[in-house]
Scaffold this active site. Structure first.
Site, PDB file in Angstrom:
ATOM      1  N   HIS A 182       0.845  -1.198   0.000  1.00  0.00           N
ATOM      2  CA  HIS A 182       0.000   0.000   0.000  1.00  0.00           C
ATOM      3  C   HIS A 182       0.874   1.239   0.000  1.00  0.00           C
ATOM      4  O   HIS A 182       2.012   1.203   0.468  1.00  0.00           O
ATOM      5  CB  HIS A 182      -0.956   0.013   1.202  1.00  0.00           C
ATOM      6  CG  HIS A 182      -0.288  -0.200   2.519  1.00  0.00           C
ATOM      7  ND1 HIS A 182       0.072  -1.443   2.979  1.00  0.00           N
ATOM      8  CD2 HIS A 182       0.101   0.678   3.475  1.00  0.00           C
ATOM      9  CE1 HIS A 182       0.649  -1.326   4.173  1.00  0.00           C
ATOM     10  NE2 HIS A 182       0.682  -0.048   4.490  1.00  0.00           N
ATOM     11  N   HIS A 218       0.951   5.144   1.269  1.00  0.00           N
ATOM     12  CA  HIS A 218       0.336   6.175   2.113  1.00  0.00           C
ATOM     13  C   HIS A 218       0.402   7.515   1.393  1.00  0.00           C
ATOM     14  O   HIS A 218       1.457   7.899   0.878  1.00  0.00           O
ATOM     15  CB  HIS A 218       1.129   6.349   3.417  1.00  0.00           C
ATOM     16  CG  HIS A 218       1.086   5.191   4.343  1.00  0.00           C
ATOM     17  ND1 HIS A 218       0.240   5.147   5.424  1.00  0.00           N
ATOM     18  CD2 HIS A 218       1.803   4.040   4.372  1.00  0.00           C
ATOM     19  CE1 HIS A 218       0.449   4.019   6.091  1.00  0.00           C
ATOM     20  NE2 HIS A 218       1.396   3.324   5.479  1.00  0.00           N
TER      21      HIS A 218
HETATM   22  P1  AMP Z   1       1.837   0.281   7.430  1.00  0.00           P
HETATM   23  O1  AMP Z   1       2.311   0.533   8.831  1.00  0.00           O
HETATM   24  O2  AMP Z   1       2.622   0.971   6.369  1.00  0.00           O
HETATM   25  O3  AMP Z   1       1.682  -1.199   7.161  1.00  0.00           O
HETATM   26  O4  AMP Z   1       0.408   0.941   7.351  1.00  0.00           O
HETATM   27  C1  AMP Z   1      -0.771   0.322   7.703  1.00  0.00           C
HETATM   28  C2  AMP Z   1      -1.797   1.425   7.811  1.00  0.00           C
HETATM   29  O5  AMP Z   1      -3.065   0.854   7.652  1.00  0.00           O
HETATM   30  C3  AMP Z   1      -1.804   2.169   9.145  1.00  0.00           C
HETATM   31  O6  AMP Z   1      -1.635   3.555   8.890  1.00  0.00           O
HETATM   32  C4  AMP Z   1      -3.176   1.852   9.732  1.00  0.00           C
HETATM   33  O7  AMP Z   1      -3.728   2.946  10.421  1.00  0.00           O
HETATM   34  C5  AMP Z   1      -3.978   1.502   8.494  1.00  0.00           C
HETATM   35  N1  AMP Z   1      -5.061   0.562   8.683  1.00  0.00           N
HETATM   36  C6  AMP Z   1      -5.007  -0.658   9.276  1.00  0.00           C
HETATM   37  N2  AMP Z   1      -6.210  -1.271   9.224  1.00  0.00           N
HETATM   38  C7  AMP Z   1      -7.042  -0.413   8.571  1.00  0.00           C
HETATM   39  C8  AMP Z   1      -8.433  -0.457   8.214  1.00  0.00           C
HETATM   40  N3  AMP Z   1      -9.203  -1.506   8.516  1.00  0.00           N
HETATM   41  N4  AMP Z   1      -8.945   0.605   7.562  1.00  0.00           N
HETATM   42  C9  AMP Z   1      -8.192   1.685   7.262  1.00  0.00           C
HETATM   43  N5  AMP Z   1      -6.870   1.774   7.559  1.00  0.00           N
HETATM   44  C10 AMP Z   1      -6.320   0.746   8.220  1.00  0.00           C
END
Ligand code: AMP
Ligand code: ZN
Length: 136
Positions: free
Chosen positions: A101, A103
């Site tokens: 993903h 950001h």
């Molecule tokens: P990373 O640390 O780069 O893997 O980012 C994961 C991101 O996903 C974090 O910023 C979380 O806040 C976000 N996240 C996790 N679960 C969800 C969800 N169900 N809906 C929206 N964002 C999420």
């Protein structure tokens, strides 16, 4: 390929509801539910790739193209002053969800966030050694 144990596969394919701000055949863009700033969004491919090492070149390129498209929309609609594009790979890099993903973090003057790193001071020889290692 989808991974049935992956929450981002389920969100990207609409099996779990999300705050979607964009969708096409390849991607869904959703609002992060733990946002760093107002409008923090995530670009999710609909296919499962754990990270940048696994994703194919064309999808990775399409993700960056979409990041730019979203950046323009976010600047226009949120009136942000800047934007961080962040993409974590592996737990040492802060990746918590093992589905590739990107950001998109809109930035506002004095928003109190610190997304940058602390610079170090390697010697010229150390830098040269790394350069040579990567050029080998
Ligand atoms: P990373 O640390 O780069 O893997 O980012 C994961 C991101 O996903 C974090 O910023 C979380 O806040 C976000 N996240 C996790 N679960 C969800 C969800 N169900 N809906 C929206 N964002 C999420
Ligand atoms: Zn997945």
């Amino acid at each position: 390929m989808k991974d049935e144990n992956c929450i981002f596969c389920k969100i990207a394919n609409g099996e779990i509801p999300s705050n979607t701000i964009y969708e096409d055949d390849l991607f869904r863009v959703i609002l992060d539910n733990g946002p760093a700033t107002r409008g923090h969004a995530l670009i999710l491919p609909k296919q499962h790739y754990a990270d940048l090492y696994e994703i194919d070149e064309d999808t990775a390129a399409a993700a960056m193209k979409l990041a730019r498209k979203m950046a323009l929309i976010m600047r226009d609609k949120l009136n942000c002053d800047g934007l961080n594009v962040v993409q974590n790979n592996g737990s040492s890099a802060g990746q918590t969800v093992r589905h590739f993903h990107v950001h998109l973090i809109p930035r506002y003057e004095n928003d109190g966030q610190h997304i940058l790193w602390k610079p170090t001071s390697p010697s010229a020889d150390e830098l040269k050694a790394v350069r040579d290692e990567l050029n080998r």
